[in-house]
Design a protein around this motif. Structure first.
Motif, PDB file in Angstrom:
ATOM      1  N   UNK A  40     -49.425  35.588 -38.554  1.00  0.00           N
ATOM      2  CA  UNK A  40     -48.206  35.541 -39.356  1.00  0.00           C
ATOM      3  C   UNK A  40     -48.655  35.149 -40.751  1.00  0.00           C
ATOM      4  N   UNK A  41     -47.964  35.639 -41.778  1.00  0.00           N
ATOM      5  CA  UNK A  41     -48.379  35.347 -43.148  1.00  0.00           C
ATOM      6  C   UNK A  41     -47.240  34.725 -43.932  1.00  0.00           C
ATOM      7  N   UNK A  42     -47.518  33.576 -44.535  1.00  0.00           N
ATOM      8  CA  UNK A  42     -46.584  32.929 -45.458  1.00  0.00           C
ATOM      9  C   UNK A  42     -47.219  32.942 -46.840  1.00  0.00           C
ATOM     10  N   UNK A  43     -46.419  33.240 -47.857  1.00  0.00           N
ATOM     11  CA  UNK A  43     -46.922  33.330 -49.229  1.00  0.00           C
ATOM     12  C   UNK A  43     -46.916  31.986 -49.940  1.00  0.00           C
ATOM     13  N   UNK A  44     -46.227  30.982 -49.388  1.00  0.00           N
ATOM     14  CA  UNK A  44     -46.181  29.657 -50.017  1.00  0.00           C
ATOM     15  C   UNK A  44     -45.803  28.631 -48.955  1.00  0.00           C
ATOM     16  N   UNK A  45     -45.806  27.368 -49.340  1.00  0.00           N
ATOM     17  CA  UNK A  45     -45.518  26.304 -48.391  1.00  0.00           C
ATOM     18  C   UNK A  45     -44.117  26.349 -47.821  1.00  0.00           C
ATOM     19  N   UNK A  46     -43.159  26.724 -48.650  1.00  0.00           N
ATOM     20  CA  UNK A  46     -41.768  26.812 -48.191  1.00  0.00           C
ATOM     21  C   UNK A  46     -41.643  27.852 -47.082  1.00  0.00           C
ATOM     22  N   UNK A  47     -42.243  29.018 -47.295  1.00  0.00           N
ATOM     23  CA  UNK A  47     -42.241  30.062 -46.271  1.00  0.00           C
ATOM     24  C   UNK A  47     -42.990  29.615 -45.026  1.00  0.00           C
ATOM     25  N   UNK A  48     -44.071  28.863 -45.210  1.00  0.00           N
ATOM     26  CA  UNK A  48     -44.846  28.375 -44.066  1.00  0.00           C
ATOM     27  C   UNK A  48     -43.981  27.507 -43.158  1.00  0.00           C
ATOM     28  N   UNK A  49     -43.193  26.618 -43.749  1.00  0.00           N
ATOM     29  CA  UNK A  49     -42.301  25.759 -42.968  1.00  0.00           C
ATOM     30  C   UNK A  49     -41.274  26.614 -42.223  1.00  0.00           C
ATOM     31  N   UNK A  50     -40.675  27.579 -42.919  1.00  0.00           N
ATOM     32  CA  UNK A  50     -39.660  28.446 -42.303  1.00  0.00           C
ATOM     33  C   UNK A  50     -40.250  29.263 -41.151  1.00  0.00           C
ATOM     34  N   UNK A  51     -41.427  29.830 -41.365  1.00  0.00           N
ATOM     35  CA  UNK A  51     -42.059  30.653 -40.328  1.00  0.00           C
ATOM     36  C   UNK A  51     -42.498  29.778 -39.157  1.00  0.00           C
ATOM     37  N   UNK A  52     -43.002  28.586 -39.450  1.00  0.00           N
ATOM     38  CA  UNK A  52     -43.368  27.660 -38.370  1.00  0.00           C
ATOM     39  C   UNK A  52     -42.155  27.378 -37.485  1.00  0.00           C
ATOM     40  N   UNK A  53     -41.028  27.045 -38.117  1.00  0.00           N
ATOM     41  CA  UNK A  53     -39.816  26.716 -37.360  1.00  0.00           C
ATOM     42  C   UNK A  53     -39.332  27.897 -36.531  1.00  0.00           C
ATOM     43  N   UNK A  54     -39.443  29.100 -37.069  1.00  0.00           N
ATOM     44  CA  UNK A  54     -38.940  30.285 -36.380  1.00  0.00           C
ATOM     45  C   UNK A  54     -39.854  30.754 -35.255  1.00  0.00           C
ATOM     46  N   UNK A  55     -41.168  30.749 -35.468  1.00  0.00           N
ATOM     47  CA  UNK A  55     -42.089  31.372 -34.523  1.00  0.00           C
ATOM     48  C   UNK A  55     -42.955  30.412 -33.715  1.00  0.00           C
TER      49      UNK A  55
END
Length: 129
Positions: A40-55
């Motif tokens: 999974x790829x996050x472009x920044x820390x905010x996206x990383x938190x969101x993707x972590x929570x979702x997946x």
């Protein structure tokens, strides 16, 4: 953010979230570990938190210097939810102070760029036994 934009065959095997704002760095990581793990790829820390929570990935490779929210802040937020998820800090800065900050934020390990492919694989395998 569309799921199909960030999701790459997450249905099988172990999933690694790569938080990296430089596309060429992500592509390098994908070339090194993309056949071994679902990415999974996050472009920044905010996206990383969101993707972590979702997946709920099995491990996070967290770049430290990113726009919008850096990797240290993202790690602190994720640590409030989970102490178990392995988080490996990735940085181009090899200063002891940066290593200390990453570990204090909750990272389990710390690797410097340019990455050694064997060391990266070995470090990930250590946490995904």
């Amino acid at each position: 953010m569309e799921n199909n934009e960030i999701k790459e065959n997450v249905s099988e095997g172990r999933t690694v979230l790569v938080a990296e704002d430089v596309e060429s760095n992500f592509l390098l990581l994908k070339a090194i570990i993309g056949k071994m793990y679902n990415l999974l790829h996050a472009w920044n820390g905010k996206e990383a938190v969101e993707i972590y929570e979702q997946f709920q990935p099995d491990l996070i490779l967290m770049d430290i210097k990113m726009p919008e929210m850096d990797g240290l802040e993202a790690t602190r937020i994720i640590r409030k939810v989970s102490q178990e998820i392995p988080i490996i800090a990735l940085t181009a800065f090899a200063f002891d102070d940066d290593r200390v900050k990453a570990l204090e934020a909750g990272c389990n390990d710390y690797l410097t760029k340019p990455l050694s492919a064997p060391l990266l694989k070995e470090t990930i395998a250590k946490y995904l036994v």
